[in-house]
Design a protein around this motif. Sequence first.
Motif, short mmCIF file in Angstrom:
data_model
loop_
_atom_site.label_atom_id
_atom_site.label_comp_id
_atom_site.label_asym_id
_atom_site.label_seq_id
_atom_site.Cartn_x
_atom_site.Cartn_y
_atom_site.Cartn_z
N ALA A 54 -3.84 8.67 2.96
CA ALA A 54 -3.20 8.00 4.10
C ALA A 54 -4.03 6.85 4.63
CB ALA A 54 -2.93 9.01 5.21
N GLU A 174 7.95 7.07 7.05
CA GLU A 174 7.94 8.53 7.16
C GLU A 174 8.57 9.17 5.92
OE1 GLU A 174 7.70 12.50 8.64
OE2 GLU A 174 6.54 10.65 8.91
N ARG A 176 8.68 7.92 2.89
CA ARG A 176 7.73 7.77 1.78
C ARG A 176 6.62 8.81 1.87
NH1 ARG A 176 5.99 1.43 1.09
NH2 ARG A 176 8.04 0.49 0.76
N THR A 177 6.10 9.01 3.07
CA THR A 177 4.99 9.94 3.25
C THR A 177 5.42 11.37 2.95
OG1 THR A 177 3.98 8.50 4.92
CG2 THR A 177 3.30 10.81 4.91
N ASP A 180 5.75 11.82 -0.89
CA ASP A 180 4.58 11.53 -1.73
C ASP A 180 3.77 12.81 -1.86
OD1 ASP A 180 1.60 10.84 -2.03
OD2 ASP A 180 2.57 8.93 -2.52
N ARG A 183 0.06 12.76 -0.47
CA ARG A 183 -0.02 12.64 0.99
C ARG A 183 0.51 13.90 1.67
NH1 ARG A 183 0.35 6.44 2.88
NH2 ARG A 183 -0.31 5.46 0.93
N SER A 187 -1.65 15.96 4.27
CA SER A 187 -1.16 16.19 5.62
C SER A 187 -1.22 17.67 5.96
CB SER A 187 0.26 15.66 5.76
OG SER A 187 0.78 15.94 7.03
N ARG A 220 6.65 12.04 13.07
CA ARG A 220 5.97 12.50 11.88
C ARG A 220 6.13 14.01 11.72
NH1 ARG A 220 1.63 10.61 8.72
NH2 ARG A 220 0.94 9.05 10.23
N GLN A 281 2.88 5.83 10.93
CA GLN A 281 3.30 5.88 9.54
C GLN A 281 3.40 4.51 8.87
OE1 GLN A 281 4.84 7.33 12.23
NE2 GLN A 281 6.22 8.97 11.56
N GLU A 284 0.25 2.96 7.31
CA GLU A 284 -0.34 3.61 6.15
C GLU A 284 0.20 3.08 4.82
OE1 GLU A 284 0.43 7.74 6.92
OE2 GLU A 284 -0.40 7.58 8.95
N TRP A 285 1.14 2.13 4.90
CA TRP A 285 1.70 1.51 3.70
C TRP A 285 1.55 -0.01 3.86
CZ3 TRP A 285 3.25 4.73 -0.13
CH2 TRP A 285 3.49 6.07 0.22
#
Length: 326
Positions: A54, A174, A176-177, A180, A183, A187, A220, A281, A284-285
Amino acid sequence: MHTAPLDAATLESCLSAAVAAPSIYNTQPWRFRLDPDDVALEVRAAPERGLRHADPVGRALHLSVGAAVFNLRVAAAHFGWTPVVRLLPLPDDPSLLAHLRLTGTAQRHTALHRPDLYPMIWRRHSSRFPFSGRPLPPAVRVELADAARTEGATLTFSGPAETARLLRVAAVAEHRTRTDPDRAVESRRWVHRDPDDSADVGIPQAALGVQDAHEQLPMRDFTAQRHLERLPAQPFESLPVIALLTTEHERRSDWLRAGQALEHVLLVATAHGLRASLLHQPMEWPDLRRTVSHMPDLTGHAQMLIRLGYGPEGPATPRRAPDHVR
């Protein structure tokens, strides 16, 4: 010059204030060392508490440490010291992020922050719950923006159309996270599902908040939808107040300044009875973070999206004891 020594009780209070700062996933990625000869505190990164997926470049780690530095400044002034801060003082020692020397006698009229922020350190909690539709008074918005500006950052409140766009970007991030695998695993490492868990870092289940039943706000989901205890759903505010924190440049020192600005804003907000949650979020990209920065008449580098409003106080998350961060 200040005549009283930095006694053990004052030092512990200052460190307790520092570790009360917000940090990504409540990783608390900091260490502190007292230099008794110089009456100074060294603030170092704890890279083992970084987030490889992240936060691969450590930007969020620097923001977290910057927030702790601001709390140290507030605590030092509260106890009658004038804190003199140097960021990244030794280029050949990259883990040393800040050096805070305590000197002189704090002058309330020259302080760079409100005199009532020290107790706000203990009242500030992230709230991942629905807020009311009560608007923020214009004077409060101005004061929050001034707090960020004092620290070398810019806080901009978006209008309805821009807010909707930013929330769409956050929703993409969010999604994507959540999907993934790396990630998701990272998390979940920081979520404590057992209510009897005595861990002093990470996020307890009670602090996860709720999900937006109408999906207007991409809160999140730290659990990454991978276990049965899904977050309960409630309707959130229809017109959320979103502010974007930016810096003019993108250096490590700017990340530390952004962290100080973030905490300054959050403590002033707390003093006004406001709650806040962070929509990190998109940061982080890299591609989405660049998109966040593209606001009309605004240049700079996005560091944080902050949701503000009146609502329930969020539960406190655990903190390491002062003698565990030295």
